[in-house]
Design a protein around this motif. Structure first.
Motif, short mmCIF file in Angstrom:
data_model
loop_
_atom_site.label_atom_id
_atom_site.label_comp_id
_atom_site.label_asym_id
_atom_site.label_seq_id
_atom_site.Cartn_x
_atom_site.Cartn_y
_atom_site.Cartn_z
N ILE A 42 -2.01 -1.71 6.41
CA ILE A 42 -1.91 -2.73 5.36
C ILE A 42 -2.83 -3.93 5.61
O ILE A 42 -3.50 -4.40 4.69
CB ILE A 42 -0.44 -3.16 5.11
N ALA A 43 -2.88 -4.39 6.87
CA ALA A 43 -3.73 -5.55 7.16
C ALA A 43 -5.20 -5.17 7.02
O ALA A 43 -6.05 -5.98 6.65
CB ALA A 43 -3.46 -6.06 8.56
N PRO A 100 2.13 1.49 7.77
CA PRO A 100 2.13 0.04 8.03
C PRO A 100 0.95 -0.42 8.86
O PRO A 100 0.56 -1.59 8.79
CB PRO A 100 3.45 -0.18 8.76
N SER A 101 0.37 0.48 9.63
CA SER A 101 -0.77 0.04 10.45
C SER A 101 -2.00 -0.21 9.57
O SER A 101 -2.93 -0.88 9.99
CB SER A 101 -1.08 1.09 11.52
N VAL A 112 0.85 -1.19 0.00
CA VAL A 112 0.00 0.00 0.00
C VAL A 112 0.88 1.24 0.00
O VAL A 112 2.03 1.20 0.43
CB VAL A 112 -0.91 0.06 1.26
#
Lengths: 88, 293
Positions: free
Chosen positions: B122-123, B119-120, B115
């Motif tokens: 992406i999931a 990083p928080s 993305v």
């Protein structure tokens, strides 16, 4: 103009504060590799995502937006089979 | 589609992004894509629009400008592994040349999710990464901190082969050396993106293993050569003279071609490697050296 926040140093309230010690850690990408010997696991992916989140300060984060991040994983064949999306 | 396809040697998965600016021409581009796969001798087993949650990417509109698609495919006829890999790279290059689609990964072993965001997110953006059935033996994760190129979606990592932590200040020279050996560089690529493509070409078109290609592109510094046996010294001197030490940094590369993983040396840049066995404790390594698995 920025002032470093250090012990004993008076920082004017009107300026943004950057902690010099932590800013040293903001200067390059984050790279992590999780390897599981034996059977593949979902925890492997989960731990990598958690690690990336913890290294968010290495993603050029400004106002909650970074320069981009991603993961490379094995082709999750089991996932494809389980969700039936790959089966016709 | 028979489920056993997923375990076949001929099976591969392609992940794409289509810019939203091309939204009105989705069907046209998909038709082009189908023709390109058919020309290469690949059979599309299923086309699927990947599930994504666009609210995970932040406020900037450019970050939301992508549609995610994925397709499991198979070669129509059995082929040797090196021929399959060569065809996959050719296919990827053709798609990049002829369409606005951005292939994230087209591989027999790995898939890439990325993305242009934090990083928080992406999931949350790719819900399938949170599915317990989504499993992996090797996972490479990367957060980009852009240095000598601007920040864009295409430059987020990992790429087809690697995640790279480094700033290649000899970026122009690396590009020129790459072009001299026939590498088709990505459009507006970053230094790391070019490095990935050079390695990919060395492996697929020139028949080097990932380890060999890494040694060519990242030869040891002169100081290190002093400690090596004469035979190796000569080899590395040749590599430095023939291709040149124009890449720097640390690379974690998943060898999509043989299913192995390699972490390569890199200046002072760090990478974290976690190895854990079945039922054993977890080992945590942080090193600048070279790790071949």
């Amino acid at each position: 103009m920025f002032f470093a926040s250090q012990e004993g140093m008076v920082v004017p309230q009107c300026y943004p504060v950057i902690n010099l010690r932590s800013s040293e850690e903001h200067d390059s990408c984050a790279l992590i590799c999780n390897i599981r010997k034996g059977a593949p696991s979902h925890g492997n992916i989960k731990r990598t995502l958690q690690a990336l989140e913890k290294m968010g300060h290495r993603s050029g984060m400004v106002d909650g937006e970074g320069d981009g991040c991603g993961v490379m994983i094995d082709i999750p064949a089991a996932f494809g089979r389980a969700t039936c999306n790959w089966q016709i | 589609m028979n489920a056993s396809w997923a375990d076949s040697q001929r099976f591969f998965v392609a992940h794409f992004f289509l810019p939203k600016t091309e939204k009105g021409r989705v069907h046209e581009w998909l038709a082009v894509l189908r023709r390109q796969f058919a020309d290469a001798g690949a059979r599309i087993l299923l086309e699927r629009r990947g599930k994504t949650r666009s609210d995970a990417l932040g406020k900037t509109p450019e970050r939301l400008s992508q549609n995610f698609g994925k397709s499991p495919l198979s070669w129509s006829n059995p082929l040797p592994k090196n021929v399959m890999d060569k065809k996959l790279l050719k296919l990827q290059l053709r798609i990049e040349r002829e369409t606005p689609l951005y292939p994230l990964s087209i591989s027999r072993h790995t898939v890439v999710y990325k993305v242009y965001g934090s990083p928080s997110g992406i999931a949350h953006y790719f819900p399938e990464l949170s599915d317990p059935d989504c499993v992996s033996r090797v996972t490479i994760g990367h957060c980009r901190y852009s240095t000598n190129t601007w920040s864009t979606f295409e430059r987020a990592q990992p790429f087809a082969l690697l995640g790279h932590n480094g700033e290649i200040n000899t970026i122009e020279k690396l590009r020129r050396e790459g072009q001299m050996i026939g590498v088709q560089l990505p459009r507006d690529g970053s230094d790391s993106q070019d490095l990935d493509r050079v390695l990919h070409t060395l492996i697929v078109d020139y028949g080097f293993t990932l380890a060999e290609a890494m040694e060519i592109v990242f030869p040891p510094v002169l100081e290190e050569l002093k400690w090596l046996p004469e035979e190796l010294r000569m080899m590395y001197r040749y590599y430095r003279a023939a291709f040149g030490p124009f890449a720097q940094g640390t690379s974690g590369a998943g060898d999509a071609l043989s299913g192995r993983m390699r972490l390569q040396r890199g200046c002072l840049r760090l990478a974290s490697v976690v190895v854990c066995g079945d039922g054993e404790g977890t080992g945590f390594y942080k090193r600048t050296g070279c790790l071949a698995l």
